[in-house]
Design an enzyme around this catalytic site. Structure first.
Site, PDB file in Angstrom:
ATOM      1  N   GLY A 135      47.678  58.507  52.465  1.00 49.90           N
ATOM      2  CA  GLY A 135      47.627  59.793  53.159  1.00 49.90           C
ATOM      3  C   GLY A 135      46.295  59.985  53.866  1.00 49.90           C
ATOM      4  O   GLY A 135      45.264  59.578  53.352  1.00 49.90           O
ATOM      5  N   ARG A 176      51.664  53.419  55.041  1.00 49.40           N
ATOM      6  CA  ARG A 176      52.002  52.871  53.729  1.00 49.40           C
ATOM      7  C   ARG A 176      52.717  51.564  54.017  1.00 49.40           C
ATOM      8  O   ARG A 176      53.595  51.509  54.873  1.00 49.40           O
ATOM      9  CB  ARG A 176      52.891  53.843  52.959  1.00 49.40           C
ATOM     10  CG  ARG A 176      52.200  55.203  52.782  1.00 49.40           C
ATOM     11  CD  ARG A 176      52.864  56.082  51.769  1.00 49.40           C
ATOM     12  NE  ARG A 176      52.406  57.469  51.941  1.00 49.40           N
ATOM     13  CZ  ARG A 176      51.388  58.013  51.293  1.00 49.40           C
ATOM     14  NH1 ARG A 176      50.700  57.321  50.419  1.00 49.40           N
ATOM     15  NH2 ARG A 176      51.049  59.271  51.499  1.00 49.40           N
ATOM     16  N   ASP A 211      44.182  56.141  45.211  1.00 43.51           N
ATOM     17  CA  ASP A 211      44.481  55.213  44.110  1.00 43.51           C
ATOM     18  C   ASP A 211      45.292  53.988  44.510  1.00 43.51           C
ATOM     19  O   ASP A 211      44.970  52.864  44.135  1.00 43.51           O
ATOM     20  CB  ASP A 211      45.350  55.951  43.068  1.00 43.51           C
ATOM     21  CG  ASP A 211      44.499  56.659  42.052  1.00 43.51           C
ATOM     22  OD1 ASP A 211      43.291  56.436  42.044  1.00 43.51           O
ATOM     23  OD2 ASP A 211      45.078  57.446  41.280  1.00 43.51           O
ATOM     24  N   ASP A 264      41.804  63.755  43.327  1.00 42.56           N
ATOM     25  CA  ASP A 264      42.389  63.275  42.069  1.00 42.56           C
ATOM     26  C   ASP A 264      41.880  61.881  41.684  1.00 42.56           C
ATOM     27  O   ASP A 264      42.606  61.092  41.107  1.00 42.56           O
ATOM     28  CB  ASP A 264      43.929  63.257  42.190  1.00 42.56           C
ATOM     29  CG  ASP A 264      44.406  62.416  43.361  1.00 42.56           C
ATOM     30  OD1 ASP A 264      43.574  61.983  44.182  1.00 42.56           O
ATOM     31  OD2 ASP A 264      45.630  62.186  43.462  1.00 42.56           O
TER      32      ASP A 264
HETATM   33  P1  ATP Z   1      47.403  59.029  48.670  1.00 41.12           P
HETATM   34  O1  ATP Z   1      46.237  59.810  48.181  1.00 41.12           O
HETATM   35  O2  ATP Z   1      47.941  59.496  49.943  1.00 41.12           O
HETATM   36  O3  ATP Z   1      48.471  58.844  47.632  1.00 41.12           O
HETATM   37  P2  ATP Z   1      47.079  56.224  48.288  1.00 41.12           P
HETATM   38  O4  ATP Z   1      46.074  55.261  48.761  1.00 41.12           O
HETATM   39  O5  ATP Z   1      47.186  56.409  46.805  1.00 41.12           O
HETATM   40  O6  ATP Z   1      46.787  57.572  49.002  1.00 41.12           O
HETATM   41  P3  ATP Z   1      49.637  54.862  48.435  1.00 41.12           P
HETATM   42  O7  ATP Z   1      50.781  55.049  49.349  1.00 41.12           O
HETATM   43  O8  ATP Z   1      49.872  54.934  46.975  1.00 41.12           O
HETATM   44  O9  ATP Z   1      48.498  55.878  48.915  1.00 41.12           O
HETATM   45  O10 ATP Z   1      49.002  53.417  48.729  1.00 41.12           O
HETATM   46  C1  ATP Z   1      48.682  53.022  50.045  1.00 41.12           C
HETATM   47  C2  ATP Z   1      49.060  51.586  50.271  1.00 41.12           C
HETATM   48  O11 ATP Z   1      48.343  50.733  49.354  1.00 41.12           O
HETATM   49  C3  ATP Z   1      50.524  51.262  50.000  1.00 41.12           C
HETATM   50  O12 ATP Z   1      51.355  51.590  51.089  1.00 41.12           O
HETATM   51  C4  ATP Z   1      50.461  49.752  49.788  1.00 41.12           C
HETATM   52  O13 ATP Z   1      50.400  49.058  50.999  1.00 41.12           O
HETATM   53  C5  ATP Z   1      49.124  49.596  49.044  1.00 41.12           C
HETATM   54  N1  ATP Z   1      49.409  49.519  47.597  1.00 41.12           N
HETATM   55  C6  ATP Z   1      49.597  50.529  46.732  1.00 41.12           C
HETATM   56  N2  ATP Z   1      49.873  50.069  45.493  1.00 41.12           N
HETATM   57  C7  ATP Z   1      49.885  48.723  45.586  1.00 41.12           C
HETATM   58  C8  ATP Z   1      50.123  47.657  44.671  1.00 41.12           C
HETATM   59  N3  ATP Z   1      50.414  47.895  43.397  1.00 41.12           N
HETATM   60  N4  ATP Z   1      50.033  46.396  45.141  1.00 41.12           N
HETATM   61  C9  ATP Z   1      49.723  46.144  46.418  1.00 41.12           C
HETATM   62  N5  ATP Z   1      49.512  47.094  47.337  1.00 41.12           N
HETATM   63  C10 ATP Z   1      49.584  48.362  46.936  1.00 41.12           C
END
Ligand code: ATP
Length: 324
Positions: free
Chosen positions: A11, A72, A103, A130
């Site tokens: 995000g 994503r 995260d 968070d």
């Molecule tokens: P937000 O605060 O918006 O949730 P975020 O970084 O946690 O931000 P996510 O959609 O969970 O957002 O993760 C962003 C991208 O990171 C995912 O689309 C994916 O490409 C990568 N990612 C997340 N988890 C994994 C994983 N376990 N293994 C590999 N890549 C991952």
């Protein structure tokens, strides 16, 4: 190290551009090349790169969102996807990357580092605040200011009509936004995921407010509040059990993620970008930069991912006292 990449992932949040700018300028300061990667990990897989020099990041410190776009990427969750990404980085001569995100983005970075022994650094960018290892994530302060301003406006109309407003703010797992804007905007009650207030207590409290002479009330509700009812169900419940108020609901939604970053977020982003690049240059990898007791510190990414950011108990008490 001669070339560092920067990307925004997950995000978006206000302050991401200021962080991109800071990474690019810190690289320029140390005579290192900087490459911007478009659309997060998906752009890494597709080789969607853009060289960034000190001048190409001009005029973005005050802009919301992210000029590099975010995404994503399902493909990055697969070993094949990450292999493609790694090949693209090598082809371009990139020797480390800084990912600005939450995260999930850090988990992806850590897995990538473990697979290819590739240096990675994280900058926490999300409005929810968070993330463990920093008192503030990028965009959080801006979101607080945006939401307080909106609630002030809602209060104007609420008090003109003797209305009770349920205002839903972002926060599925944590109530930082709700608790802070609740105190800052003078809400009567604040419902957060960390605390189960109970429907009965909410009702009693609203009745008490009414008896004490309040003509309108604002209740701030985090998306993931513990009562387990959404704002519309809360409205129904209160209307059935209390006839003193007309009840309205306002769901703030994505506007909370937008807007020009606050001065605090711009300064934080600038500090975090410098620290991220300098930590890479010290030969370190797999850390997140964060703000702890007003100092920029680094926390291992695996701790940042596993740890939980804690709600401020003292502020919960203040909120309680303020709603007397
Ligand atoms: P937000 O605060 O918006 O949730 P975020 O970084 O946690 O931000 P996510 O959609 O969970 O957002 O993760 C962003 C991208 O990171 C995912 O689309 C994916 O490409 C990568 N990612 C997340 N988890 C994994 C994983 N376990 N293994 C590999 N890549 C991952």
């Amino acid at each position: 190290i001669k070339k560092i990449a920067v990307l925004t992932s997950g995000g978006d949040s206000p302050g991401m551009n200021a962080a991109i700018r800071s990474v690019a300028r810190t690289c320029a300061y140390y005579n290192i090349e900087c490459i911007g990667i478009y659309r997060g990990y998906q752009g890494m897989i597709e080789g969607d790169f853009l060289p960034l020099n000190a001048r190409s990041v001009k005029g973005i410190i005050n802009k919301g969102g992210t000029v590099l776009k975010s995404a994503r990427s399902q493909e990055f969750r697969t070993p094949e996807g990450r292999k493609k990404a790694h090949e693209n980085l090598l082809k371009e001569g990139i020797e480390a990357f800084v990912v600005i995100g939450g995260d999930g983005s850090f988990t992806g970075a850590l897995i990538f580092n473990e697979e290819f022994n590739f240096p990675v650094m994280g900058i926490p960018g999300t409005i929810d605040n968070d993330i463990y290892g920093t008192s503030h994530t990028l965009g959080y302060d801006t979101a607080l200011n945006t939401v307080v301003e909106v609630i002030d406006k809602i209060r104007d109309t609420a008090s003109s009509h003797n209305r009770l407003f349920f205002v839903e703010v972002m926060g599925r797992d944590v109530g930082h936004i709700a608790l802070n804007v609740g105190v800052g905007a003078g809400a009567e009650e604040i419902l957060i995921p960390e605390e189960d207030l109970g429907l009965e207590r909410l009702l009693q409290s609203l009745k008490r407010s009414k008896l004490s002479g309040k003509s309108s009330s604002i209740v701030v509700v985090a998306e993931g509040d513990k009562i387990g009812k959404n704002v519309f169900e809360l409205k129904e419940y209160v209307e059935e059990n209390m006839t003193e108020y007309e009840v309205r609901v306002s769901v703030l939604g994505h506007m909370q993620r937008g807007g020009s970053p606050s001065c605090f977020d711009r300064v934080l982003a600038s500090r975090m970008g410098v620290k991220a690049v300098e930590t890479i240059l010290e030969g370190k990898s797999s850390y997140m930069v964060g703000l702890l007791s007003d100092k920029i510190e680094i926390t291992p990414l695996n701790e940042a991912i596993k740890g939980k950011s804690k709600i401020n108990k003292e502020l919960m008490r203040v909120a309680d006292i303020m709603s007397v």
